[in-house]
Write a protein that holds these residues in place. Structure first.
Motif, short mmCIF file in Angstrom:
data_model
loop_
_atom_site.label_atom_id
_atom_site.label_comp_id
_atom_site.label_asym_id
_atom_site.label_seq_id
_atom_site.Cartn_x
_atom_site.Cartn_y
_atom_site.Cartn_z
N PRO A 130 0.91 -1.08 -0.03
CA PRO A 130 0.00 0.09 0.03
C PRO A 130 0.62 1.50 -0.04
N ILE A 131 0.80 2.35 -0.76
CA ILE A 131 1.41 3.17 -0.90
C ILE A 131 0.00 4.97 -0.32
N GLU A 132 0.32 5.81 0.74
CA GLU A 132 0.06 6.57 1.45
C GLU A 132 0.78 8.44 1.18
N SER A 133 -0.09 9.55 0.33
CA SER A 133 0.77 10.57 0.15
C SER A 133 0.04 11.08 0.19
N SER A 134 0.56 12.54 1.52
CA SER A 134 -0.42 13.12 1.97
C SER A 134 -0.33 14.30 1.91
N VAL A 135 -0.24 14.93 0.41
CA VAL A 135 0.90 16.13 -0.28
C VAL A 135 0.54 15.31 -2.44
N LEU A 136 1.20 15.06 -2.53
CA LEU A 136 1.46 14.44 -4.17
C LEU A 136 1.68 13.22 -4.45
N LEU A 137 0.89 12.66 -5.47
CA LEU A 137 1.46 11.04 -5.82
C LEU A 137 1.73 11.37 -7.27
N GLU A 138 2.92 11.30 -7.72
CA GLU A 138 3.16 11.18 -9.22
C GLU A 138 3.77 9.82 -9.41
N LEU A 139 2.98 9.30 -10.60
CA LEU A 139 3.27 7.61 -10.95
C LEU A 139 3.76 8.26 -12.23
N GLN A 140 5.01 8.37 -12.41
CA GLN A 140 5.29 8.56 -14.05
C GLN A 140 5.06 6.88 -14.89
N PRO A 141 5.47 7.40 -16.27
CA PRO A 141 5.10 6.25 -16.98
C PRO A 141 5.33 4.63 -16.47
N LYS A 142 6.77 4.15 -15.93
CA LYS A 142 6.92 3.18 -15.81
C LYS A 142 6.57 2.98 -14.28
N ALA A 143 6.00 3.68 -13.66
CA ALA A 143 5.43 2.91 -12.89
C ALA A 143 4.45 1.69 -12.16
N HIS A 144 4.45 0.64 -11.01
CA HIS A 144 3.82 -0.40 -11.98
C HIS A 144 3.34 -0.92 -10.05
N ILE A 145 2.18 -0.83 -9.58
CA ILE A 145 1.60 -0.64 -8.03
C ILE A 145 0.58 -1.75 -7.76
N GLN A 146 0.79 -2.54 -7.48
CA GLN A 146 0.18 -3.95 -6.80
C GLN A 146 0.43 -3.43 -4.98
N GLY A 147 -1.35 -2.76 -4.59
CA GLY A 147 -1.69 -2.32 -3.72
C GLY A 147 -2.55 -0.64 -3.51
N ASP A 148 -3.38 -1.12 -2.70
CA ASP A 148 -4.16 -0.13 -2.33
C ASP A 148 -2.99 1.64 -3.11
N VAL A 149 -3.59 2.55 -2.48
CA VAL A 149 -3.51 3.85 -2.81
C VAL A 149 -4.32 4.79 -1.82
#
Length: 142
Positions: A76-95
């Motif tokens: 899981p990811i938690e971003s309290s200001v800004l989450l930037e997902l660049q073109p090669k980002a791969h996330i397995q989990g809640d955001v």
């Protein structure tokens, strides 16, 4: 645009080829080019920036203010200001995010949950909304 506070300088680096096991706590700025097998968490109450580069992999919880991802995160990811997902980002989990910027090519296998300043409910309620009434136009009386 998102914050009038200046971003902290990135003073720590986990280099390519480095593997860290365990919880990684940081303050200010951190860039990961290697692998972290554990949680990556910014100190609460401080301005933070975390960069997970194209070559990086994090297996665990990620929690920071400004998070920039172009690598892989399993957890899981938690971003309290800004989450930037660049073109090669791969996330397995809640955001969980305050603001989200997602480039074409980035993928998320999980649920998206926006943060809000006030109280928030995850379920949609209709108790405070007026009932919808449909009126037929035309004559049904024959």
């Amino acid at each position: 645009m998102f914050s009038s506070k200046k971003q902290p300088a990135i003073r720590s680096l986990i280099g390519e080829g480095t593997v860290i096991q365990g919880t990684l706590s940081f303050s200010g700025g951190l860039r990961i080019d290697g692998e972290v097998q554990g949680d990556v968490v910014a100190d609460a109450g401080s301005t933070s920036i975390l960069v997970i580069s194209e070559k990086a992999r994090v297996t665990g919880t990620v929690k920071a203010g400004h998070v920039i991802i172009n690598g892989a995160v399993v957890g899981p990811i938690e971003s309290s200001v800004l989450l930037e997902l660049q073109p090669k980002a791969h996330i397995q989990g809640d955001v969980v995010y305050e603001a989200l910027e997602m480039h074409q090519g980035a993928t998320i296998e999980g649920a998206l949950h926006p943060l809000s300043k006030g109280a928030r409910t995850d379920a949609v309620t209709t108790d405070d909304k007026p009932a919808l009434k449909l009126l037929a136009t035309g004559s049904d009386k024959n």
